[in-house]
Write an enzyme that holds these catalytic residues in place. Structure first.
Site, PDB file in Angstrom:
ATOM      1  N   CYS A 134      48.905  41.384  50.920  1.00 39.44           N
ATOM      2  CA  CYS A 134      50.144  40.339  51.588  1.00 39.44           C
ATOM      3  C   CYS A 134      49.581  39.244  51.737  1.00 39.44           C
ATOM      4  O   CYS A 134      48.778  38.776  52.841  1.00 39.44           O
ATOM      5  CB  CYS A 134      50.507  41.252  52.927  1.00 39.44           C
ATOM      6  SG  CYS A 134      51.543  40.178  54.046  1.00 39.44           S
ATOM      7  N   CYS A 137      50.396  37.397  55.253  1.00 38.29           N
ATOM      8  CA  CYS A 137      49.373  37.758  56.351  1.00 38.29           C
ATOM      9  C   CYS A 137      48.083  37.176  55.922  1.00 38.29           C
ATOM     10  O   CYS A 137      47.414  36.712  56.993  1.00 38.29           O
ATOM     11  CB  CYS A 137      49.088  39.083  56.116  1.00 38.29           C
ATOM     12  SG  CYS A 137      50.584  40.290  56.010  1.00 38.29           S
ATOM     13  N   ASP A 138      47.440  37.195  54.791  1.00 37.26           N
ATOM     14  CA  ASP A 138      46.110  36.803  54.669  1.00 37.26           C
ATOM     15  C   ASP A 138      45.816  35.618  53.958  1.00 37.26           C
ATOM     16  O   ASP A 138      44.635  35.217  53.767  1.00 37.26           O
ATOM     17  CB  ASP A 138      45.194  37.837  53.992  1.00 37.26           C
ATOM     18  CG  ASP A 138      45.381  39.209  54.538  1.00 37.26           C
ATOM     19  OD1 ASP A 138      45.525  39.277  55.987  1.00 37.26           O
ATOM     20  OD2 ASP A 138      45.400  40.396  54.149  1.00 37.26           O
TER      21      ASP A 138
END
Ligand code: NDP
Length: 311
Positions: A134, A137-138
């Protein structure tokens, strides 16, 4: 046989948020956690984009917080995985671990989706230490670093474009000699000076001391000029698709070609009254915790209305 007003299946942000709303509405919800208690977020490291945590929070801790919030209002959270569902008539029959049968007046399906991985041992070895599925997200952890994205579809192109706004360099590793993504996404990627597309490439491994420091590549796999080499990277992102966990319900609920459950308009309602789908199992587009939480809340509100109207 046990009968419940509201059965919630799944324990990610959608399931737990549905539980908070349903328990506060006196629906005495029962929630079955499934085999990954807390859902996909428990496998990421830091969550920085969920409102309310100005310093960011570990994904596992965040899910624990939401879970405790649901328990505080009386949600009955149970271990167990739904193995069969009969949604042919109300009340709906849901089977847990092949033995327990529950009759549910409403069912909120929050079974999520699972990112596909290549199946390399190294993906497990470096999980949370350079391997991610993701970018939203990261990606932030890879500012000014070098990353690779695997895949040639819209997700991969979107993630590569997004990562190029943060990272110094992005390799897009594509196994064929073309991208499957839509024209507009292809153009965006191919004209981006920070993205280098490696066509006809497969990844056969990762390496690094305690974290990802590089990937092992094969060019022209199976051809006469097959070659193997390595490239240094700091982050490795999978974008080869997701599998929505909808298999159990496909007999009764319409899904799209990939398997995402179709809901009505901007609601989590399905074509079956009293049955709702919330979170990633019904969302191929956003796949974010905050969106899943919102749809879980909506599903509980719909369940409450449905039960009130039926009473
Ligand atoms: P897709 O199935 O479209 O693409 C998957 C990609 O991963 C393909 O390039 C495929 O290669 C590659 N792949 C699959 N398995 C492997 C493997 N083992 N090794 C290497 N490469 C592999 O998935 P997406 O998640 O990209 O998209 C899913 C759907 O969601 C699509 O319909 C897409 O259009 C849509 N979508 C739309 C967006 C938007 O409109 N903004 C954004 C994101 C997704 P190959 O081509 O060789 O099979």
């Amino acid at each position: 046989m046990e009968r419940v007003k509201c059965l919630i299946i799944g324990s990610g942000p959608a399931g737990y948020t549905a539980a908070i709303y349903a328990s506060r509405a006196n629906l005495a919800p029962v929630l079955y956690e499934g085999n990954l208690s807390g859902g996909q977020l428990t496998t990421t490291s830091e969550v920085e984009n969920f409102p309310g945590y100005p310093e960011g929070i570990n994904g596992f801790d965040m899910m624990d917080d939401i879970r405790r919030q649901a328990e505080r209002f009386g949600t009955d959270i149970r271990m167990g995985t739904v193995t069969k569902a009969d949604l042919s008539s109300s009340p709906y029959n849901i089977y847990i671990d092949d033995n327990t049968q529950i009759e549910a007046e409403t069912v909120i399906i929050c079974t999520g989706a699972s990112a596909k991985y290549l199946g390399l041992e190294d993906e497990k070895k470096y999980a949370g230490r350079g391997v991610s599925a993701c970018a939203t997200c990261d990606g932030f952890f890879y500012r000014k670093k070098i990353v690779a994205v695997v895949g040639g579809g819209d997700t991969a192109c979107e993630e590569a474009s997004y990562l190029s706004t943060l990272a110094e360099k992005v390799y897009l590793v594509v196994r064929k000699d073309y991208l499957r993504a839509s024209d507009i996404m292809q153009k965006r990627v191919l004209s981006n000076p920070k993205i280098e597309v490696l066509f006809n490439h497969n990844v056969e491994g990762l390496f690094g001391e305690g974290k990802v420091q590089g990937m092992k590549l094969v060019k022209n796999l199976g051809k006469e000029d097959e070659s193997h080499y390595e490239k240094e990277i700091d982050g490795f992102f999978l974008a080869i698709g997701h599998n929505p966990n909808s298999e159990l319900f496909k007999e009764y609920l319409e899904t799209d070609s990939i398997g995402y459950i179709k809901t009505i308009g901007n609601t989590p309602c399905t074509a079956i009254p009293g049955v709702y789908a919330a979170g990633d199992v019904a969302d191929s587009r956003y796949r974010q915790a905050i969106i899943a939480a919102g749809s879980g809340a909506k599903a509980a509100m719909e369940a409450e209305r449905y039960l009130q109207e039926k009473a």
